[in-house]
Scaffold this motif. Structure first.
Motif, short mmCIF file in Angstrom:
data_model
loop_
_atom_site.label_atom_id
_atom_site.label_comp_id
_atom_site.label_asym_id
_atom_site.label_seq_id
_atom_site.Cartn_x
_atom_site.Cartn_y
_atom_site.Cartn_z
N ILE A 17 0.70 -1.17 0.07
CA ILE A 17 -0.12 0.14 -0.03
C ILE A 17 0.94 0.97 -0.09
CG2 ILE A 17 -1.92 1.43 1.35
CD1 ILE A 17 -2.74 -1.55 2.13
N ARG A 18 1.94 1.38 0.87
CA ARG A 18 2.82 2.37 0.89
C ARG A 18 3.53 2.64 -0.63
NH1 ARG A 18 6.68 0.34 4.35
NH2 ARG A 18 8.27 1.74 3.43
N TYR A 19 3.91 1.62 -1.13
CA TYR A 19 4.42 1.75 -2.52
C TYR A 19 3.30 2.11 -3.61
CZ TYR A 19 9.11 0.15 -1.40
OH TYR A 19 10.56 -0.11 -0.93
N LEU A 20 2.31 1.71 -3.49
CA LEU A 20 1.16 2.20 -4.37
C LEU A 20 0.91 3.53 -4.10
CD1 LEU A 20 -1.50 -0.62 -4.11
CD2 LEU A 20 0.17 -0.12 -6.03
N LEU A 21 0.60 4.09 -2.91
CA LEU A 21 0.41 5.54 -2.80
C LEU A 21 1.48 6.21 -3.03
CD1 LEU A 21 -0.99 5.15 0.79
CD2 LEU A 21 -2.32 5.36 -1.26
N LEU A 41 5.39 -6.42 -6.85
CA LEU A 41 3.96 -5.77 -7.57
C LEU A 41 4.26 -6.34 -8.92
CD1 LEU A 41 4.53 -2.02 -6.22
CD2 LEU A 41 3.01 -3.95 -5.42
N ARG A 42 5.01 -6.36 -9.79
CA ARG A 42 5.03 -6.78 -11.43
C ARG A 42 4.53 -8.19 -11.17
NH1 ARG A 42 10.42 -8.12 -13.67
NH2 ARG A 42 9.82 -10.02 -12.42
N ASP A 43 5.18 -8.93 -10.27
CA ASP A 43 4.81 -10.57 -10.28
C ASP A 43 3.19 -10.70 -10.00
OD1 ASP A 43 7.35 -11.25 -10.96
OD2 ASP A 43 7.86 -11.87 -9.08
N THR A 44 2.57 -9.71 -9.42
CA THR A 44 1.24 -9.77 -8.85
C THR A 44 0.17 -9.11 -9.75
OG1 THR A 44 1.22 -7.78 -7.41
CG2 THR A 44 1.75 -9.97 -6.27
#
Length: 120
Positions: free
Chosen positions: A10-14, A49-52
């Motif tokens: 979530i931190r990275y997404l934000l 994040l890429r793998d998901t």
């Protein structure tokens, strides 16, 4: 499809959403500087994040949200804003990202949507 996100996800997404609101590409260096963490840590998370299926990366190493990732980032951005608006006067600004991300990662999606509707 609903993905289970960790507080770190979530931190990275934000951060990615805030660094690149038009989804034109985020560099690991920029994320590293903003989160004050090492470039290898950012690279590892970008691979996760890429793998998901949340992001894709180009040949130059820039990261872009997939359609699903963009929807997740926008949704969690709204959740973050709703919670941060309640906590902003109680917690230091530098603690909000980590604290709210941890909170969001533990809450059921329905509760988050309900909170967003009540605050927003």
């Amino acid at each position: 499809m609903t993905k289970t996100l960790t507080a770190s996800n979530i931190r990275y997404l934000l951060i990615m959403q805030r660094l690149d609101p038009e989804n034109k590409g985020t560099r690991c260096t920029d994320v590293s500087e903003k989160l004050k963490c090492s470039k290898p840590s950012v690279h590892n998370m970008m691979h996760t994040l890429r793998d998901t299926g949340i992001i894709r990366r180009d040949a130059y190493g820039e990261s872009f949200f997939t359609e699903e990732g963009l929807a997740l980032a926008e949704r969690y951005g709204r959740y973050f804003d709703a919670v941060a608006s309640l906590w902003a006067d109680r917690f230091p600004e530098d603690a909000l990202l980590s604290g709210v991300s941890a909170f969001l990662s533990e809450m059921p999606e329905a509760a988050l949507a309900s909170l967003e509707n009540k605050v927003g």
